[in-house]
Scaffold this active site. Structure first.
Site, mmCIF file in Angstrom:
data_model
loop_
_atom_site.group_PDB
_atom_site.id
_atom_site.type_symbol
_atom_site.label_atom_id
_atom_site.label_comp_id
_atom_site.label_asym_id
_atom_site.label_seq_id
_atom_site.Cartn_x
_atom_site.Cartn_y
_atom_site.Cartn_z
ATOM 1 N N ASP A 16 0.875 -1.174 0.000
ATOM 2 C CA ASP A 16 0.000 0.000 0.000
ATOM 3 C C ASP A 16 0.914 1.226 0.000
ATOM 4 O O ASP A 16 1.731 1.397 0.914
ATOM 5 C CB ASP A 16 -0.855 -0.042 1.267
ATOM 6 C CG ASP A 16 -1.787 1.147 1.389
ATOM 7 O OD1 ASP A 16 -1.568 2.186 0.716
ATOM 8 O OD2 ASP A 16 -2.730 1.052 2.190
ATOM 9 N N ASN A 30 -5.917 12.868 -10.927
ATOM 10 C CA ASN A 30 -6.539 13.305 -12.176
ATOM 11 C C ASN A 30 -6.311 14.805 -12.287
ATOM 12 O O ASN A 30 -5.875 15.453 -11.337
ATOM 13 C CB ASN A 30 -8.024 12.928 -12.232
ATOM 14 C CG ASN A 30 -8.808 13.532 -11.101
ATOM 15 O OD1 ASN A 30 -8.909 14.750 -10.989
ATOM 16 N ND2 ASN A 30 -9.352 12.688 -10.243
ATOM 17 N N GLY A 38 -9.061 4.990 -6.110
ATOM 18 C CA GLY A 38 -7.759 4.326 -6.239
ATOM 19 C C GLY A 38 -6.687 4.914 -5.335
ATOM 20 O O GLY A 38 -6.939 5.224 -4.170
ATOM 21 N N VAL A 39 -5.505 5.076 -5.889
ATOM 22 C CA VAL A 39 -4.355 5.612 -5.152
ATOM 23 C C VAL A 39 -4.686 6.996 -4.593
ATOM 24 O O VAL A 39 -4.386 7.310 -3.441
ATOM 25 C CB VAL A 39 -3.127 5.751 -6.076
ATOM 26 C CG1 VAL A 39 -1.957 6.371 -5.340
ATOM 27 C CG2 VAL A 39 -2.720 4.398 -6.637
ATOM 28 N N ASP A 40 -5.309 7.817 -5.423
ATOM 29 C CA ASP A 40 -5.646 9.192 -5.060
ATOM 30 C C ASP A 40 -6.512 9.231 -3.798
ATOM 31 O O ASP A 40 -6.199 9.944 -2.825
ATOM 32 C CB ASP A 40 -6.411 9.800 -6.253
ATOM 33 C CG ASP A 40 -6.333 11.304 -6.298
ATOM 34 O OD1 ASP A 40 -5.611 11.890 -5.480
ATOM 35 O OD2 ASP A 40 -7.014 11.889 -7.157
ATOM 36 N N SER A 127 -1.992 4.883 -14.166
ATOM 37 C CA SER A 127 -2.907 4.682 -15.312
ATOM 38 C C SER A 127 -3.520 3.291 -15.434
ATOM 39 O O SER A 127 -4.374 3.082 -16.299
ATOM 40 C CB SER A 127 -2.257 5.035 -16.659
ATOM 41 O OG SER A 127 -2.219 6.440 -16.854
ATOM 42 N N THR A 128 -3.101 2.329 -14.588
ATOM 43 C CA THR A 128 -3.584 0.958 -14.798
ATOM 44 C C THR A 128 -4.829 0.607 -13.977
ATOM 45 O O THR A 128 -5.271 -0.537 -13.981
ATOM 46 C CB THR A 128 -2.490 -0.086 -14.495
ATOM 47 O OG1 THR A 128 -2.119 0.009 -13.111
ATOM 48 C CG2 THR A 128 -1.270 0.141 -15.365
ATOM 49 N N GLY A 129 -5.392 1.608 -13.278
ATOM 50 C CA GLY A 129 -6.646 1.384 -12.557
ATOM 51 C C GLY A 129 -7.795 1.965 -13.369
ATOM 52 O O GLY A 129 -8.117 1.484 -14.452
ATOM 53 N N TYR A 131 -7.916 4.403 -15.247
ATOM 54 C CA TYR A 131 -7.558 4.896 -16.583
ATOM 55 C C TYR A 131 -7.341 3.777 -17.610
ATOM 56 O O TYR A 131 -7.111 4.059 -18.786
ATOM 57 C CB TYR A 131 -6.336 5.824 -16.517
ATOM 58 C CG TYR A 131 -6.666 7.225 -16.036
ATOM 59 C CD1 TYR A 131 -7.942 7.568 -15.589
ATOM 60 C CD2 TYR A 131 -5.703 8.234 -16.040
ATOM 61 C CE1 TYR A 131 -8.247 8.853 -15.156
ATOM 62 C CE2 TYR A 131 -5.998 9.530 -15.608
ATOM 63 C CZ TYR A 131 -7.270 9.825 -15.158
ATOM 64 O OH TYR A 131 -7.553 11.104 -14.742
HETATM 65 P P1 ADP Z 1 -5.307 5.679 -12.599
HETATM 66 O O1 ADP Z 1 -6.498 6.582 -12.511
HETATM 67 O O2 ADP Z 1 -4.027 6.411 -12.976
HETATM 68 O O3 ADP Z 1 -5.570 4.454 -13.421
HETATM 69 P P2 ADP Z 1 -5.781 4.294 -10.047
HETATM 70 O O4 ADP Z 1 -5.518 4.872 -8.705
HETATM 71 O O5 ADP Z 1 -7.192 4.042 -10.438
HETATM 72 O O6 ADP Z 1 -5.006 5.241 -11.082
HETATM 73 O O7 ADP Z 1 -5.000 2.902 -10.170
HETATM 74 C C1 ADP Z 1 -3.627 2.779 -10.371
HETATM 75 C C2 ADP Z 1 -3.106 1.512 -9.720
HETATM 76 O O8 ADP Z 1 -2.918 1.718 -8.328
HETATM 77 C C3 ADP Z 1 -4.037 0.309 -9.822
HETATM 78 O O9 ADP Z 1 -3.260 -0.817 -10.146
HETATM 79 C C4 ADP Z 1 -4.591 0.179 -8.400
HETATM 80 O O10 ADP Z 1 -4.901 -1.175 -8.082
HETATM 81 C C5 ADP Z 1 -3.430 0.645 -7.575
HETATM 82 N N1 ADP Z 1 -3.739 1.088 -6.195
HETATM 83 C C6 ADP Z 1 -4.929 1.446 -5.648
HETATM 84 N N2 ADP Z 1 -4.768 1.795 -4.365
HETATM 85 C C7 ADP Z 1 -3.439 1.659 -4.069
HETATM 86 C C8 ADP Z 1 -2.640 1.863 -2.899
HETATM 87 N N3 ADP Z 1 -3.159 2.276 -1.742
HETATM 88 N N4 ADP Z 1 -1.294 1.617 -3.000
HETATM 89 C C9 ADP Z 1 -0.739 1.210 -4.158
HETATM 90 N N5 ADP Z 1 -1.439 1.006 -5.287
HETATM 91 C C10 ADP Z 1 -2.784 1.221 -5.249
#
Ligand code: ADP
Length: 185
Positions: A16, A30, A38-40, A127-129, A131
């Site tokens: 994480d 974004n 997601g990460v954001d 970008s792999t979530g 996006y």
């Molecule tokens: P994007 O909008 O750029 O695609 P996302 O946040 O939707 O970004 O996803 C990007 C990647 O980060 C995905 O593989 C998702 O599973 C992963 N992710 C989501 N939460 C976390 C976290 N807390 N730590 C690390 N990776 C994460």
């Protein structure tokens, strides 16, 4: 898995990104910089309101952040000093400049980290979530961009890719193996 490029360690771990005790964590944001999923979402939840406050001020000054660019804010309550917000490309089939924008998102993020005096940086799979960038293709571009920059010389000691799932970690491990064939050490 760990490899050296120039004098920097490039490390792949599953985990994480909000838990990483590093100088800077990179956020897959974004363009609005006002938070998302997601990460954001995880970074804003764990880091608290100080991050969003600074993002709002940045947007007032510079407007929306275009794909491929990166900016720095406080990390609030995260165990990091800075958050580097970057915007990856939305996947539209791969022939709309996605690889160049994804590579730029990583390179610009590392540039901001170096400017801020960081030694250690954690990056997600941008970008792999939401996006939709296919992870195998994204891994190749991400590692190529980061390794290329590090090989050219960087004050960073460690760039840590923090992959959320075992599948994502496996995709990055495969891509790093292939990259070594192309000249990494
Ligand atoms: P994007 O909008 O750029 O695609 P996302 O946040 O939707 O970004 O996803 C990007 C990647 O980060 C995905 O593989 C998702 O599973 C992963 N992710 C989501 N939460 C976390 C976290 N807390 N730590 C690390 N990776 C994460």
């Amino acid at each position: 898995m760990e490899r050296r490029f120039g004098s920097t360690r490039l490390v792949l771990v599953q985990g994480d990104i909000t838990r990483q005790a590093v100088d800077a964590v990179v956020n897959a944001a974004n363009g609005s910089l006002l938070g998302g999923g997601g990460v954001d979402g995880a970074i804003h939840r764990a880091g608290g309101p100080a991050i969003l406050q600074e993002c709002r001020e940045l947007v007032k000054r510079i407007g929306r952040l275009p794909p491929g660019q990166a900016v720095v804010t406080t990390a609030g309550r995260l165990p990091a000093r800075h958050v580097i917000h970057t915007v990856g490309p939305v996947w539209r089939g791969g022939d709309r400049g996605e690889p160049a924008l994804l590579a730029s998102a990583y390179r610009e993020s590392l540039a901001r980290a170096e400017e801020a005096g960081c030694r250690t940086v954690a990056v997600p799979s941008i970008s792999t979530g939401a996006y939709g960038y296919p992870v195998d293709l994204a891994a190749e571009v991400a590692l190529g961009a980061v390794a290329g920059r590090l090989a050219a010389g960087s004050p960073l000691e460690e760039v840590r890719f923090v992959l959320f799932s075992t599948g994502d970690l496996a995709a990055y491990e495969t891509a790093l193996d292939l990259l070594e064939v192309a000249g990494g050490r």
